[in-house]
Design a protein around this motif. Structure first.
Motif, short mmCIF file in Angstrom:
data_model
loop_
_atom_site.label_atom_id
_atom_site.label_comp_id
_atom_site.label_asym_id
_atom_site.label_seq_id
_atom_site.Cartn_x
_atom_site.Cartn_y
_atom_site.Cartn_z
N ILE A 119 25.46 -28.91 -0.34
CA ILE A 119 23.82 -28.12 -0.23
C ILE A 119 23.20 -29.15 0.31
O ILE A 119 23.05 -30.12 -0.55
CB ILE A 119 23.64 -27.20 -1.42
CG1 ILE A 119 24.68 -26.11 -1.72
CG2 ILE A 119 22.28 -26.80 -1.24
CD1 ILE A 119 24.32 -25.35 -3.11
N SER A 120 22.43 -28.84 1.21
CA SER A 120 21.22 -29.86 1.86
C SER A 120 19.96 -29.21 1.83
O SER A 120 19.56 -28.09 2.05
CB SER A 120 21.77 -30.25 3.13
OG SER A 120 21.85 -29.17 4.09
N GLU A 172 20.11 -36.49 -5.13
CA GLU A 172 18.78 -36.30 -5.65
C GLU A 172 18.51 -35.16 -6.42
O GLU A 172 17.66 -34.37 -6.04
CB GLU A 172 17.69 -36.72 -4.77
CG GLU A 172 17.82 -38.08 -4.00
CD GLU A 172 16.89 -38.46 -3.29
OE1 GLU A 172 15.68 -39.30 -3.66
OE2 GLU A 172 16.41 -37.82 -1.97
N PRO A 173 19.08 -34.73 -7.53
CA PRO A 173 18.97 -33.56 -8.20
C PRO A 173 17.67 -33.27 -8.71
O PRO A 173 17.08 -32.11 -8.66
CB PRO A 173 20.22 -33.33 -9.13
CG PRO A 173 20.38 -34.79 -9.46
CD PRO A 173 20.32 -35.85 -8.23
N SER A 233 21.09 -26.23 -8.25
CA SER A 233 21.65 -27.43 -8.86
C SER A 233 22.05 -27.33 -10.44
O SER A 233 21.99 -28.30 -10.97
CB SER A 233 21.17 -28.99 -8.62
OG SER A 233 21.19 -29.21 -7.29
N LEU A 234 22.20 -26.14 -10.87
CA LEU A 234 22.62 -25.91 -12.34
C LEU A 234 24.04 -25.82 -12.55
O LEU A 234 24.43 -26.46 -13.56
CB LEU A 234 21.95 -24.43 -12.89
CG LEU A 234 20.33 -24.35 -12.64
CD1 LEU A 234 20.09 -22.96 -12.92
CD2 LEU A 234 19.72 -25.38 -13.61
N ILE A 235 24.75 -25.82 -11.62
CA ILE A 235 26.16 -25.92 -11.66
C ILE A 235 26.54 -26.61 -10.20
O ILE A 235 25.91 -26.47 -9.11
CB ILE A 235 26.79 -24.57 -11.85
CG1 ILE A 235 26.61 -23.52 -10.68
CG2 ILE A 235 26.75 -24.12 -13.17
CD1 ILE A 235 27.52 -22.37 -11.00
N ALA A 289 12.51 -30.26 -8.44
CA ALA A 289 11.03 -30.14 -8.56
C ALA A 289 10.63 -29.45 -7.47
O ALA A 289 9.18 -29.16 -7.28
CB ALA A 289 10.62 -31.80 -8.52
N ARG A 290 11.26 -29.25 -6.53
CA ARG A 290 10.97 -28.54 -5.27
C ARG A 290 11.09 -26.97 -5.27
O ARG A 290 10.82 -26.11 -4.35
CB ARG A 290 11.32 -28.95 -3.89
CG ARG A 290 12.92 -28.75 -3.58
CD ARG A 290 13.29 -29.23 -2.22
NE ARG A 290 13.19 -30.24 -2.25
CZ ARG A 290 14.20 -31.40 -1.98
NH1 ARG A 290 15.34 -30.96 -2.45
NH2 ARG A 290 14.13 -32.63 -1.80
N LEU A 291 11.61 -26.46 -6.31
CA LEU A 291 12.15 -25.11 -6.48
C LEU A 291 11.57 -24.46 -7.81
O LEU A 291 11.34 -25.10 -8.82
CB LEU A 291 13.54 -25.09 -6.47
CG LEU A 291 14.40 -25.52 -7.46
CD1 LEU A 291 14.74 -24.58 -8.70
CD2 LEU A 291 16.05 -25.78 -6.95
#
Length: 218
Positions: free
Chosen positions: A60-61, A70-71, A51-53, A76-78
């Motif tokens: 993407i899910s 919910e970016p 989710s940087l770009i 927070a999960r990666l």
């Protein structure tokens, strides 16, 4: 069960579609290896996944939910580790790890000190714990960058050519970390030039989704 997926993804840079019509799915404990020549879009796809770009098209899910909705929760999960190591050179090896561990005290290790010790041991950095990072070699810096994977646990690892500059022992430590992460249900996506292989990983060749010219509307 966690599921990380992309559907009909397209990425446009300048006037060229770096890739298009790209799908992927990785389940709990799975690994996806991105291959293709320079410029085929491996790094761009990893940045989309983090989710940087944003994709030009597609979604993407995570577990069916669009990560664009919910970016912050997705980030927070990666862990995303790109070509730069992201190390503070004036801090010691242990101080860098304690900083990363403190960012996720709710992870698998609730004690940052325990997490730091595990990370030092896991990547053969114990003897360097009190050395300022400005004195490290390129390979040692890469080990430290990867050690954050253990210091601050996250479900999803997104790694861009992670074994660059590593010696044989470093490569073995990396593969051991990947195996243990997957055994706990973690997900790994990594880009390589095809010489680095991950056990039982699916392969996504970005040449199959190669770029095309895009007519820009002015």
């Amino acid at each position: 069960m966690s599921s990380f997926a992309g559907e009909k993804l397209e990425c446009v840079r300048g006037e060229r579609a770096v890739f298009s019509a790209l799908d992927f799915t990785v389940e709990d404990g799975g690994a996806l290896q991105l291959i293709g020549p320079n410029g085929s879009g491996k790094s761009s796809l990893l940045r989309l996944m983090a989710s940087l770009i944003k994709p030009t098209a597609g979604r993407i899910s995570w577990n069916g939910g669009n990560v664009a909705d919910e970016p912050e929760a997705h980030r927070a999960r990666l862990h995303y580790i790109g070509h730069l190591d992201g190390i503070q050179p004036l801090l010691t090896v242990a101080e860098n790890l304690r900083f990363w561990a403190g960012l996720r005290p709710e992870g698998l290790n609730s004690n940052p000190g325990d997490a730091t010790t595990e990370a030092l041991d896991g990547f053969g950095l114990k003897a360097l714990a009190n050395i300022p990072c400005r004195f490290l070699s390129a390979g040692q810096c890469r080990r430290l960058a990867l050690a954050r994977l253990l210091a601050a646990p996250a479900a999803l690892w997104l790694l861009d050519e992670p074994t660059t500059a590593l010696d044989d022992d470093g490569v073995c430590a990396f593969h051991d970390a990947v195996r243990r992460h997957r055994a706990k249900g973690g997900v790994v996506v990594l880009a390589s030039h095809g010489t680095e292989t991950i056990e039982d990983a699916r392969t996504l060749d970005l040449r199959a989704h190669g770029g095309i010219a895009v007519n820009r509307l002015v």
